[in-house]
Design a protein around this motif. Sequence first.
Motif, PDB file in Angstrom:
ATOM      1  N   SER A   9       0.723  -1.095   0.073  1.00 49.17           N
ATOM      2  CA  SER A   9       0.023   0.094  -0.023  1.00 49.17           C
ATOM      3  C   SER A   9       0.894   1.348  -0.023  1.00 49.17           C
ATOM      4  N   GLY A  10       0.128   2.301  -0.181  1.00 50.47           N
ATOM      5  CA  GLY A  10       0.941   3.827  -0.235  1.00 50.47           C
ATOM      6  C   GLY A  10       1.355   4.149   1.117  1.00 50.47           C
ATOM      7  N   THR A  11       0.248   3.586   2.146  1.00 51.33           N
ATOM      8  CA  THR A  11       0.430   3.830   3.560  1.00 51.33           C
ATOM      9  C   THR A  11       1.682   3.088   4.063  1.00 51.33           C
ATOM     10  N   LEU A  57       4.608   5.150   2.954  1.00 52.06           N
ATOM     11  CA  LEU A  57       4.882   6.454   3.941  1.00 52.06           C
ATOM     12  C   LEU A  57       5.570   5.905   5.213  1.00 52.06           C
ATOM     13  N   THR A 113      -5.331  16.612   3.504  1.00 52.66           N
ATOM     14  CA  THR A 113      -4.828  15.266   2.951  1.00 52.66           C
ATOM     15  C   THR A 113      -5.717  14.240   3.497  1.00 52.66           C
ATOM     16  N   PHE A 114      -5.593  12.986   3.210  1.00 50.09           N
ATOM     17  CA  PHE A 114      -6.187  11.748   3.541  1.00 50.09           C
ATOM     18  C   PHE A 114      -5.337  11.349   4.661  1.00 50.09           C
ATOM     19  N   ALA A 135      -4.313   8.922   5.758  1.00 47.61           N
ATOM     20  CA  ALA A 135      -2.985   7.935   5.691  1.00 47.61           C
ATOM     21  C   ALA A 135      -1.711   8.604   5.885  1.00 47.61           C
ATOM     22  N   THR A 136      -1.697   9.814   5.408  1.00 46.19           N
ATOM     23  CA  THR A 136      -0.228  10.487   5.568  1.00 46.19           C
ATOM     24  C   THR A 136      -0.079  10.866   6.852  1.00 46.19           C
ATOM     25  N   VAL A 174       2.049  16.785   0.424  1.00 47.54           N
ATOM     26  CA  VAL A 174       1.162  16.130  -0.339  1.00 47.54           C
ATOM     27  C   VAL A 174       0.970  16.705  -1.688  1.00 47.54           C
ATOM     28  N   ASP A 210       4.408  12.739  -0.596  1.00 49.82           N
ATOM     29  CA  ASP A 210       3.192  11.901  -0.783  1.00 49.82           C
ATOM     30  C   ASP A 210       2.692  12.050  -1.888  1.00 49.82           C
ATOM     31  N   ALA A 247       0.984   9.998  -3.630  1.00 57.56           N
ATOM     32  CA  ALA A 247      -0.294   8.949  -3.772  1.00 57.56           C
ATOM     33  C   ALA A 247      -0.912   9.123  -4.692  1.00 57.56           C
ATOM     34  N   GLU A 248      -1.409  10.337  -4.953  1.00 62.89           N
ATOM     35  CA  GLU A 248      -2.401  10.811  -6.041  1.00 62.89           C
ATOM     36  C   GLU A 248      -1.949  11.411  -7.230  1.00 62.89           C
ATOM     37  N   SER A 253       0.380   5.408  -4.451  1.00 62.99           N
ATOM     38  CA  SER A 253      -0.485   4.513  -3.953  1.00 62.99           C
ATOM     39  C   SER A 253      -1.160   3.971  -5.112  1.00 62.99           C
ATOM     40  N   ASN A 307      -4.265   2.161  -4.812  1.00 61.22           N
ATOM     41  CA  ASN A 307      -5.694   1.803  -4.340  1.00 61.22           C
ATOM     42  C   ASN A 307      -6.375   1.824  -5.353  1.00 61.22           C
ATOM     43  N   LYS A 324      -7.291   5.020  -7.582  1.00 62.10           N
ATOM     44  CA  LYS A 324      -6.161   5.619  -8.220  1.00 62.10           C
ATOM     45  C   LYS A 324      -6.126   6.046  -9.507  1.00 62.10           C
ATOM     46  N   GLY A 371      -1.915  -1.235  -3.391  1.00 58.90           N
ATOM     47  CA  GLY A 371      -0.453  -1.403  -3.528  1.00 58.90           C
ATOM     48  C   GLY A 371      -0.134  -0.205  -3.375  1.00 58.90           C
TER      49      GLY A 371
HETATM   50  C1  LIG Z   1      -2.673  11.403  -0.117  1.00 56.64           C
HETATM   51  C2  LIG Z   1      -2.915  10.097   0.239  1.00 56.64           C
HETATM   52  N1  LIG Z   1      -1.728   9.522   0.799  1.00 56.64           N
HETATM   53  C3  LIG Z   1      -1.817   7.949   1.120  1.00 56.64           C
HETATM   54  C4  LIG Z   1      -2.577   7.415   0.655  1.00 56.64           C
HETATM   55  C5  LIG Z   1      -2.453   5.855   1.073  1.00 56.64           C
HETATM   56  O1  LIG Z   1      -2.547   5.094  -0.034  1.00 56.64           O
HETATM   57  P1  LIG Z   1      -2.918   3.531   0.426  1.00 56.64           P
HETATM   58  O2  LIG Z   1      -4.417   3.803   0.328  1.00 56.64           O
HETATM   59  O3  LIG Z   1      -2.513   2.553  -0.977  1.00 56.64           O
HETATM   60  O4  LIG Z   1      -2.527   2.908   1.553  1.00 56.64           O
HETATM   61  C6  LIG Z   1      -3.780   8.054  -0.162  1.00 56.64           C
HETATM   62  C7  LIG Z   1      -4.736   6.986  -0.720  1.00 56.64           C
HETATM   63  O5  LIG Z   1      -5.461   5.833  -0.651  1.00 56.64           O
HETATM   64  C8  LIG Z   1      -3.770   9.336  -0.368  1.00 56.64           C
HETATM   65  O6  LIG Z   1      -4.694   9.916  -1.242  1.00 56.64           O
END
Ligand SMILES: Cc1ncc(COP(=O)(O)O)c(C=O)c1O
Length: 384
Positions: free
Chosen positions: A62-64, A67, A88-89, A91-92, A140, A166, A168-169, A190, A192, A195, A202
């Motif tokens: 995952s993107g998480t 990070l 942000t989302f 996860a950051t 981000v 970050d 991810a997007e 990411s 996800n 995306k 992933g």
């Molecule tokens: C800005 C941002 N950071 C981190 C993530 C985390 O990625 P993931 O869902 O692959 O863990 C996302 C999206 O899901 C995101 O939009």
Amino acid sequence: MTGPPLPKRIYLSPPHMGPAERALLLDAFDSNWIAPLGPHVDAFEREFCETVDVPHAAALSSGTAALHLALLMLGVGPGDEVLVSTFTFAATANAVTYLAAKPVFIDSDRETWNMDPGLMEEELAECSRRGKLPKAVVAVDLYGQCADYDRILAVCGRYGVPVVEDAAEALGAAYKGKPAGSFGAAAAFSFNGNKIITTSGGGMFVSSDRSLVERARHLATQARDPAPHYQHSAVGYNYRMSNLLAAVGRGQLRVLRDRVSRKREIFRFYRRALGDLPGISFMPISGYGEPNHWLTCILVDPARFGATREEIRLALERENIESRPLWKPMHLQPVFKDCRVRGGSVSEGIFREGLCLPSGSNLTDQELERIIRGIVHTACRPSA
Ligand SMILES: Cc1ncc(COP(=O)(O)O)c(C=O)c1O
């Protein structure tokens, strides 16, 4: 009694698969490499490096996870502070808390919605006066638009604080001609399901520092030492990407350019149709880069438009069309209520008025017109 059937559901940003992904997935399946390692994982990493112009990459679950490992690699630990964009989302910011460190939130720049470099500089100056600098800054690239890296990196460089991107997007976006993900000490992507390209779930950890990526790969594989038996000298994680999903990712990479150009067309389509309506404005596009337009985002001024963003969202929902409020800033989240924030009113305003419109790269022009009709109609009859 049942009403008339609903029109086909339009989703916000659904996956968009093609024949290449299918063929590669079947190849992985038939080869029996059904594991979090294998030839597709290696090839996906190589091909991804070429795409984002960064020499080293580790494919993760995952993107998480990317990070989390990035912050771990930079030495973030218990009691440390990390500056994070508030808009942000989750996860950051969550990745910071996994290490028992504390996020400190920085508000958005009105011109880009990304971390405001001026506020970041003020926070760093104050941290320096207090004698405790943050261990890292996480910028981000929101909704596929890069943060202002020249300014962010220059200030962070002066204080010796590393930057994590970050991204991810933002796969496929660029900043001053350089691909998103190529800034800072390390970057996270990411894949996800929502995306711009996806492997269902992933992520990718990238860096120009080979040793960082090798360590990240090691920790992501349960930190297994090179020995015939199972031996571990560090605490590891189960964060590697499966060979099956890497095969899908390779197919998706081949169509990334098409996906980005369709997302850009969708943004222009909406802007042509809605840009002149009173009270509607679009996410500002900075002059320094080329966003991938992962999601088209609008702001709705209810006094001028005649309906709130929530009334638009509900009206679209009645038409079986999914739209969504923008990210709720982290400093407003109950889980982060004790964290420090610098500024906050810009992202609060964007959250109050912002709506993400359906932006799937497989949307047809007819579907776009259906969405636009739904929005325009709301202006006339907000509570219908
Ligand atoms: C800005 C941002 N950071 C981190 C993530 C985390 O990625 P993931 O869902 O692959 O863990 C996302 C999206 O899901 C995101 O939009």
